[in-house]
Design a protein around this motif. Sequence first.
Motif, mmCIF file in Angstrom:
data_model
loop_
_atom_site.group_PDB
_atom_site.id
_atom_site.type_symbol
_atom_site.label_atom_id
_atom_site.label_comp_id
_atom_site.label_asym_id
_atom_site.label_seq_id
_atom_site.Cartn_x
_atom_site.Cartn_y
_atom_site.Cartn_z
ATOM 1 N N GLU A 1 58.861 32.508 38.134
ATOM 2 C CA GLU A 1 58.101 33.114 37.032
ATOM 3 C C GLU A 1 57.248 34.258 37.596
ATOM 4 O O GLU A 1 56.590 34.114 38.607
ATOM 5 C CB GLU A 1 57.239 32.035 36.334
ATOM 6 N N LEU A 2 57.343 35.391 36.874
ATOM 7 C CA LEU A 2 56.645 36.605 37.316
ATOM 8 C C LEU A 2 55.136 36.494 37.128
ATOM 9 O O LEU A 2 54.354 36.953 37.959
ATOM 10 C CB LEU A 2 57.194 37.783 36.492
ATOM 11 N N ALA B 1 63.392 32.861 34.983
ATOM 12 C CA ALA B 1 62.373 33.413 34.071
ATOM 13 C C ALA B 1 61.794 32.205 33.334
ATOM 14 O O ALA B 1 61.937 32.058 32.131
ATOM 15 C CB ALA B 1 63.012 34.399 33.098
ATOM 16 N N ARG C 1 51.400 31.753 34.427
ATOM 17 C CA ARG C 1 52.467 30.862 33.920
ATOM 18 C C ARG C 1 53.100 30.072 35.060
ATOM 19 O O ARG C 1 53.486 28.910 34.887
ATOM 20 C CB ARG C 1 53.534 31.681 33.199
ATOM 21 N N GLY D 1 57.121 35.137 41.334
ATOM 22 C CA GLY D 1 57.687 36.396 41.824
ATOM 23 C C GLY D 1 58.786 36.877 40.892
ATOM 24 O O GLY D 1 58.948 36.351 39.786
ATOM 25 N N ASP D 2 59.514 37.870 41.359
ATOM 26 C CA ASP D 2 60.549 38.496 40.543
ATOM 27 C C ASP D 2 61.854 37.697 40.631
ATOM 28 O O ASP D 2 62.455 37.590 41.701
ATOM 29 C CB ASP D 2 60.763 39.932 41.063
ATOM 30 N N GLY D 3 62.281 37.148 39.491
ATOM 31 C CA GLY D 3 63.488 36.319 39.451
ATOM 32 C C GLY D 3 64.761 37.111 39.681
ATOM 33 O O GLY D 3 65.827 36.526 39.889
ATOM 34 N N SER E 1 57.057 28.390 30.700
ATOM 35 C CA SER E 1 56.271 27.164 30.879
ATOM 36 C C SER E 1 56.996 26.140 31.748
ATOM 37 O O SER E 1 56.422 25.128 32.122
ATOM 38 C CB SER E 1 56.017 26.529 29.512
ATOM 39 N N LEU F 1 56.329 31.052 23.653
ATOM 40 C CA LEU F 1 57.589 31.210 24.389
ATOM 41 C C LEU F 1 58.378 29.920 24.524
ATOM 42 O O LEU F 1 59.574 29.938 24.785
ATOM 43 C CB LEU F 1 57.296 31.671 25.830
ATOM 44 N N PRO G 1 65.480 35.079 28.564
ATOM 45 C CA PRO G 1 64.727 36.296 28.871
ATOM 46 C C PRO G 1 63.638 36.569 27.836
ATOM 47 O O PRO G 1 63.776 36.191 26.665
ATOM 48 C CB PRO G 1 65.787 37.396 28.823
ATOM 49 N N ARG H 1 63.814 41.007 29.342
ATOM 50 C CA ARG H 1 63.224 40.914 30.681
ATOM 51 C C ARG H 1 63.262 39.490 31.183
ATOM 52 O O ARG H 1 62.758 38.600 30.511
ATOM 53 C CB ARG H 1 61.765 41.416 30.654
ATOM 54 N N PRO H 2 63.848 39.218 32.337
ATOM 55 C CA PRO H 2 64.492 40.187 33.211
ATOM 56 C C PRO H 2 65.776 40.750 32.605
ATOM 57 O O PRO H 2 66.374 40.147 31.715
ATOM 58 C CB PRO H 2 64.811 39.355 34.461
#
Length: 407
Positions: free
Chosen positions: A79-80, A57, A84, A106-108, A60, A29, A134, A149-150
């Motif tokens: 970062e979900l 998102a 990571r 968590g969810d960005g 690294s 990534l 993403p 994603r997201p």
Amino acid sequence: MTSETGHKLVESLDLGVDPRAIKKEVRRLVTPKSVSEYRAKISSKANLPEGVILDPAAGSGGQLLAYSKYLDRPCAAVELSPQRADFCAYQFSKASNNSSVITICGDGTDAQGVMSIVESKTGQTSICMLHVDPARPMDTQKHAVSEMRPSLSVLLESWSKYIHVGPDGPAMTLDLSPRLARQQMSEIEDIVLGVFPCTSMTWEWLSRGGGRVDRLCLQTGPLADIGSASRSVRLWNDGSFSTLQDNGDILDTPYLGWSNYKLCLGDLVALIDPVIPKSGLRGVFEECAGYARGELVWIGKSERRPLALLHEEIHSGSEIRPFVVTQGVVVGRLASKLDLMSIDSLASLAMKNNIATVQLRCSLEPRLHKRTTDRLSQILGQIHGSPGFLIEDGGSDDLVLCKELEV
Ligand SMILES: C[S@@+](CC[C@H](N)C(=O)[O-])C[C@H]1O[C@@H](n2cnc3c(N)ncnc32)[C@H](O)[C@@H]1O
């Protein structure tokens, strides 16, 4: 620290697992360091407001690390994946200037949840710049915008309450796949304009000289070149870069075609970096080379190796020279495909023309590449002469040998 929405501040200085194992997992990534540093350098020249630089998102965290190095702003990585996120925090803790970067797992796309932690840690209530790279589906050459994603639309909608919006729109870099089709690029523009109307936008096509487009991103607001829809960048190994952009006029797609011109002895031909046609800047390239738009013959048999037939050489001081991979004069043709049988004919053609090395600028099965170049250098090794290169002809299946112009 964990917010009501379940976002967790990651502060671990030591990973529970070997960082090399995670590094291997995230390698696929990671934005190359040269690219993230380049992005940070150009962003540092933009007129950014006060606030936090956010990567919702972060993967690294490499891109945010570069921003924190070149821009004097607090940075937040979201970062979900917990693994990571741990790796991000570990990377930041190892960097010398780690104090200004926080990592949240968590969810960005939940801006409110993220901001509750950002505010309490930095005291800042707004975002000055958003960088999004993403995730895309694995193992696919092509993907739909809705598969990112997201989700871009959900993300931008959520962050619209916090990001600073200046007269040209918010400062954003959307780091996208270089394989996006024009239709998908328009979809993305529509998403941006749907949330932030009247935003200035510039598409940036970046090459590191390997014969392909390395990165495609959309830059908005103060990061865009106001009045330019498209920018090509050649990034060099030492971190320096060269750019070419349009001046807001119509790009070349509607009127510049591709020719199946059959090359002749004595023709002067240039191999052009593929970012130029991909970014729609062939017309701008022509003007900068002193031609009228549409005057040059373009041979585009291979998307990776576009050729332009020149009237005269492009000199080293020219602003388009960084986008010329090589240029030379046609000295001969090989009426067969390149294989172990025809190498000797190519070598004797090269010797006859005083060519000491031949760069293969044509498609060749990877397994044949090394054997062919080894055999060529074995035969031509003792010759003193000029460099040459082998390209595909526009009007036949022949290969064409060119003698490089002296630099
Ligand atoms: C392409 S990677 C980013 C790579 C990054 N630029 C780097 O250099 O490492 C996209 C990341 O987004 C994360 N992601 C996907 N959906 C997310 C979400 N809703 N919130 C936060 N992170 C998310 C994925 O786990 C993945 O690590």
